[in-house]
Design a protein around this motif. Structure first.
Motif, PDB file in Angstrom:
ATOM      1  N   TYR A   1     -30.194 -31.844   3.634  1.00  0.00           N
ATOM      2  CA  TYR A   1     -29.757 -33.236   3.720  1.00  0.00           C
ATOM      3  C   TYR A   1     -28.308 -33.217   4.162  1.00  0.00           C
ATOM      4  O   TYR A   1     -27.442 -32.688   3.457  1.00  0.00           O
ATOM      5  CB  TYR A   1     -29.901 -33.937   2.363  1.00  0.00           C
ATOM      6  CG  TYR A   1     -29.654 -35.430   2.413  1.00  0.00           C
ATOM      7  CD1 TYR A   1     -30.532 -36.270   3.077  1.00  0.00           C
ATOM      8  CD2 TYR A   1     -28.537 -35.988   1.801  1.00  0.00           C
ATOM      9  CE1 TYR A   1     -30.314 -37.645   3.119  1.00  0.00           C
ATOM     10  CE2 TYR A   1     -28.317 -37.361   1.833  1.00  0.00           C
ATOM     11  CZ  TYR A   1     -29.210 -38.185   2.504  1.00  0.00           C
ATOM     12  OH  TYR A   1     -28.995 -39.539   2.554  1.00  0.00           O
ATOM     13  N   ARG A   2     -28.071 -33.752   5.373  1.00  0.00           N
ATOM     14  CA  ARG A   2     -26.727 -33.740   5.969  1.00  0.00           C
ATOM     15  C   ARG A   2     -26.143 -32.326   5.993  1.00  0.00           C
ATOM     16  O   ARG A   2     -25.016 -32.082   5.559  1.00  0.00           O
ATOM     17  CB  ARG A   2     -25.811 -34.712   5.234  1.00  0.00           C
ATOM     18  CG  ARG A   2     -26.266 -36.167   5.370  1.00  0.00           C
ATOM     19  CD  ARG A   2     -25.409 -37.110   4.576  1.00  0.00           C
ATOM     20  NE  ARG A   2     -25.914 -38.488   4.701  1.00  0.00           N
ATOM     21  CZ  ARG A   2     -25.514 -39.512   3.957  1.00  0.00           C
ATOM     22  NH1 ARG A   2     -24.595 -39.318   3.004  1.00  0.00           N
ATOM     23  NH2 ARG A   2     -26.000 -40.712   4.144  1.00  0.00           N
ATOM     24  N   ASP A   3     -26.949 -31.395   6.465  1.00  0.00           N
ATOM     25  CA  ASP A   3     -26.573 -29.996   6.673  1.00  0.00           C
ATOM     26  C   ASP A   3     -26.366 -29.197   5.385  1.00  0.00           C
ATOM     27  O   ASP A   3     -25.979 -28.028   5.441  1.00  0.00           O
ATOM     28  CB  ASP A   3     -25.304 -29.888   7.533  1.00  0.00           C
ATOM     29  CG  ASP A   3     -25.530 -30.410   8.949  1.00  0.00           C
ATOM     30  OD1 ASP A   3     -26.629 -30.187   9.485  1.00  0.00           O
ATOM     31  OD2 ASP A   3     -24.611 -31.039   9.509  1.00  0.00           O
ATOM     32  N   THR A   4     -26.601 -29.804   4.237  1.00  0.00           N
ATOM     33  CA  THR A   4     -26.504 -29.092   2.962  1.00  0.00           C
ATOM     34  C   THR A   4     -27.913 -28.806   2.449  1.00  0.00           C
ATOM     35  O   THR A   4     -28.802 -29.651   2.539  1.00  0.00           O
ATOM     36  CB  THR A   4     -25.721 -29.921   1.932  1.00  0.00           C
ATOM     37  OG1 THR A   4     -24.389 -30.120   2.408  1.00  0.00           O
ATOM     38  CG2 THR A   4     -25.655 -29.206   0.586  1.00  0.00           C
TER      39      THR A   4
ATOM     40  N   LYS B   1     -27.468 -27.250  -5.420  1.00  0.00           N
ATOM     41  CA  LYS B   1     -26.856 -27.546  -4.134  1.00  0.00           C
ATOM     42  C   LYS B   1     -26.251 -26.233  -3.655  1.00  0.00           C
ATOM     43  O   LYS B   1     -25.452 -25.620  -4.366  1.00  0.00           O
ATOM     44  CB  LYS B   1     -25.782 -28.618  -4.299  1.00  0.00           C
ATOM     45  CG  LYS B   1     -25.036 -28.985  -3.034  1.00  0.00           C
ATOM     46  CD  LYS B   1     -24.012 -30.077  -3.346  1.00  0.00           C
ATOM     47  CE  LYS B   1     -23.228 -30.476  -2.110  1.00  0.00           C
ATOM     48  NZ  LYS B   1     -22.225 -31.541  -2.423  1.00  0.00           N
TER      49      LYS B   1
ATOM     50  N   ASN C   1     -32.352 -41.675   0.925  1.00  0.00           N
ATOM     51  CA  ASN C   1     -31.366 -42.718   0.613  1.00  0.00           C
ATOM     52  C   ASN C   1     -30.366 -42.268  -0.457  1.00  0.00           C
ATOM     53  O   ASN C   1     -30.106 -42.982  -1.427  1.00  0.00           O
ATOM     54  CB  ASN C   1     -32.071 -44.005   0.182  1.00  0.00           C
ATOM     55  CG  ASN C   1     -32.946 -44.576   1.288  1.00  0.00           C
ATOM     56  OD1 ASN C   1     -32.645 -44.429   2.468  1.00  0.00           O
ATOM     57  ND2 ASN C   1     -34.049 -45.198   0.900  1.00  0.00           N
ATOM     58  N   ASP C   2     -29.809 -41.074  -0.264  1.00  0.00           N
ATOM     59  CA  ASP C   2     -28.770 -40.528  -1.136  1.00  0.00           C
ATOM     60  C   ASP C   2     -29.229 -40.280  -2.568  1.00  0.00           C
ATOM     61  O   ASP C   2     -28.406 -40.229  -3.489  1.00  0.00           O
ATOM     62  CB  ASP C   2     -27.526 -41.432  -1.151  1.00  0.00           C
ATOM     63  CG  ASP C   2     -26.816 -41.436   0.193  1.00  0.00           C
ATOM     64  OD1 ASP C   2     -26.904 -40.418   0.904  1.00  0.00           O
ATOM     65  OD2 ASP C   2     -26.198 -42.453   0.529  1.00  0.00           O
TER      66      ASP C   2
ATOM     67  N   SER D   1     -24.531 -36.998  -4.954  1.00  0.00           N
ATOM     68  CA  SER D   1     -23.156 -36.491  -4.994  1.00  0.00           C
ATOM     69  C   SER D   1     -22.872 -35.663  -6.234  1.00  0.00           C
ATOM     70  O   SER D   1     -22.261 -34.589  -6.161  1.00  0.00           O
ATOM     71  CB  SER D   1     -22.159 -37.648  -4.916  1.00  0.00           C
ATOM     72  OG  SER D   1     -22.338 -38.376  -3.718  1.00  0.00           O
TER      73      SER D   1
ATOM     74  N   ASN E   1     -33.769 -28.302   9.286  1.00  0.00           N
ATOM     75  CA  ASN E   1     -32.537 -29.063   9.472  1.00  0.00           C
ATOM     76  C   ASN E   1     -32.692 -29.926  10.726  1.00  0.00           C
ATOM     77  O   ASN E   1     -32.669 -29.401  11.854  1.00  0.00           O
ATOM     78  CB  ASN E   1     -31.336 -28.123   9.628  1.00  0.00           C
ATOM     79  CG  ASN E   1     -30.015 -28.873   9.606  1.00  0.00           C
ATOM     80  OD1 ASN E   1     -29.949 -30.041   9.965  1.00  0.00           O
ATOM     81  ND2 ASN E   1     -28.958 -28.195   9.188  1.00  0.00           N
TER      82      ASN E   1
ATOM     83  N   ASN F   1     -30.716 -31.863  12.180  1.00  0.00           N
ATOM     84  CA  ASN F   1     -29.509 -31.920  13.018  1.00  0.00           C
ATOM     85  C   ASN F   1     -29.416 -30.733  13.969  1.00  0.00           C
ATOM     86  O   ASN F   1     -28.983 -30.867  15.114  1.00  0.00           O
ATOM     87  CB  ASN F   1     -28.261 -31.990  12.143  1.00  0.00           C
ATOM     88  CG  ASN F   1     -28.190 -33.274  11.344  1.00  0.00           C
ATOM     89  OD1 ASN F   1     -28.643 -34.329  11.791  1.00  0.00           O
ATOM     90  ND2 ASN F   1     -27.642 -33.208  10.143  1.00  0.00           N
ATOM     91  N   THR F   2     -29.827 -29.562  13.485  1.00  0.00           N
ATOM     92  CA  THR F   2     -29.762 -28.356  14.320  1.00  0.00           C
ATOM     93  C   THR F   2     -31.121 -27.966  14.895  1.00  0.00           C
ATOM     94  O   THR F   2     -31.197 -27.050  15.729  1.00  0.00           O
ATOM     95  CB  THR F   2     -29.226 -27.178  13.505  1.00  0.00           C
ATOM     96  OG1 THR F   2     -30.132 -26.898  12.425  1.00  0.00           O
ATOM     97  CG2 THR F   2     -27.844 -27.508  12.929  1.00  0.00           C
TER      98      THR F   2
END
Length: 351
Positions: free
Chosen positions: A144-147, A162, A189-190, A208, A327, A329-330
């Motif tokens: 999630y968002r590269d993590t 995490k 959704n976070d 978070s 991922n 994104n990548t």
């Protein structure tokens, strides 16, 4: 005294359900049958069913359904012929509502629907290798968002983590209560959603802080295995032939698909991952990952990861392949296993 009461209650329930198994509390004067001598079909094939009038009653009309989809009123002679096109696969039900002399009879006929083509077979190539905590009994894995977030299992050892996937460092971690056996994980959704195995409950966390914010019940399914989402809805496996589709807001199990090839219906699908519009699912205790169409359940591909386990450090607690992370994104895919000391970036290659 308690045993007598329980036995009496069981007998009463048995009588009740036996009498109430047919609408109108009587044996139907009609039956629903296939005209061909088979009960299993593939997409593209034509199915023909007919109503048999056992007592020569006047039939006013018949309505046919495949599950809840209306197939129409059929043709003369109370028959229906239809072609399987984009229906859901697996164990399905053909239903007929017979209207006769002011009464309605509902008839059901089970049917197995398979895909029309065999899955495409893939192998793999290791692109990169990264360290992974060999004490982690990996159950869920998702970027999630590269993590990279990870759920681990075993009673008394389950956790939510995490991590830095490149170094293997656990950036933050919370341990689950001893009563929970951690299973699949997905982020939407976070919020992090983590399944438990036999507790009938999922756990919700803030992305978070990893602070627990709530929980949700499984409703119809009895166990929690794998979890992923398409950005709107969740997909949840439970060890049976079903992958449940959950409302993204309420987490209610609204419907399901059944992962199916051209000749079999799959069970024991474990960790799930959403990859470019498809569900990737590994089979528990196997080296294979199925590529599943989320619309109808068709298993369109099979990735053979045989030999990957041999690439990690061999030790007494080493367990099976389990852990798929993509991922978006990548566009990179990663896999690991239970108590593996390596995380692999892999390239999927058509055989």
């Amino acid at each position: 005294m308690k045993k007598v009461n329980l036995l009496s209650l069981f007998i009463l329930n048995l009588i009740f359900f036996s009498c109430g198994s047919n609408s109108g509390n009587k044996t139907s004067d009609f039956s629903l049958n296939f005209t061909a001598s088979k009960t299993e079909y593939q997409l593209g094939e034509t199915v023909e069913v007919a109503i048999k009038n056992l007592k020569n009653r006047q039939i006013d009309s018949v309505r046919f359904f495949l599950n809840e989809n209306n197939l129409g009123t059929g043709t003369s002679g109370n028959m229906l012929k239809f072609q399987l096109k984009d229906e859901k696969l697996g164990n399905q039900v053909i239903k007929a509502m017979v209207f006769s002399e002011g009464e309605k009879d509902t008839l059901q006929l089970p049917v197995k629907i398979y895909n029309s083509t065999p899955p495409t077979v893939y192998t793999y190539k290791i692109v990169n290798t990264y360290p992974h905590d060999r004490t982690a009994y990996t159950q869920g894995l998702e970027f999630y968002r590269d993590t990279l977030y990870e759920s681990t299992g075993q009673y008394g050892r389950s956790s939510l983590r995490k991590t830095n996937f490149e170094t293997g460092e656990v950036l933050s971690k919370i341990d689950l209560a001893d009563k929970y056996f951690g299973e699949g994980l997905s982020v939407l959704n976070d919020k992090i959603y983590q399944l438990t195995w036999n507790e009938g409950e999922g756990l919700i966390y803030d992305i978070s802080t990893l602070a627990k914010e709530g929980s949700f019940k499984f409703n119809q399914s009895k166990e929690g295995w794998g979890l992923c989402n398409d950005g709107t809805r969740f997909y949840k496996s439970d060890g049976t032939e079903k992958i449940w589709i959950l409302n993204g807001t309420t987490l209610a199990e609204e419907t399901y698909i059944q992962p199916t090839t051209h000749r079999s219906i799959s069970t024991q699908l474990n960790e799930l991952e959403w990859v470019e519009g498809k569900i990737y699912a590994n089979t528990y205790q196997k080296d294979g990952v199925a590529i599943i169409n989320p619309e109808n359940g068709a298993i369109e591909g099979l990735i053979n990861f045989q030999g990957l386990r041999d690439q990690v450090t061999q030790h007494a607690d080493l367990d099976v392949l389990n852990g798929i992370a993509y991922n978006p994104n990548t566009k990179k895919l990663y896999v690991t296993g239970k108590n593996w000391d390596k995380l692999f970036e892999v390239e999927i290659i058509k055989k």
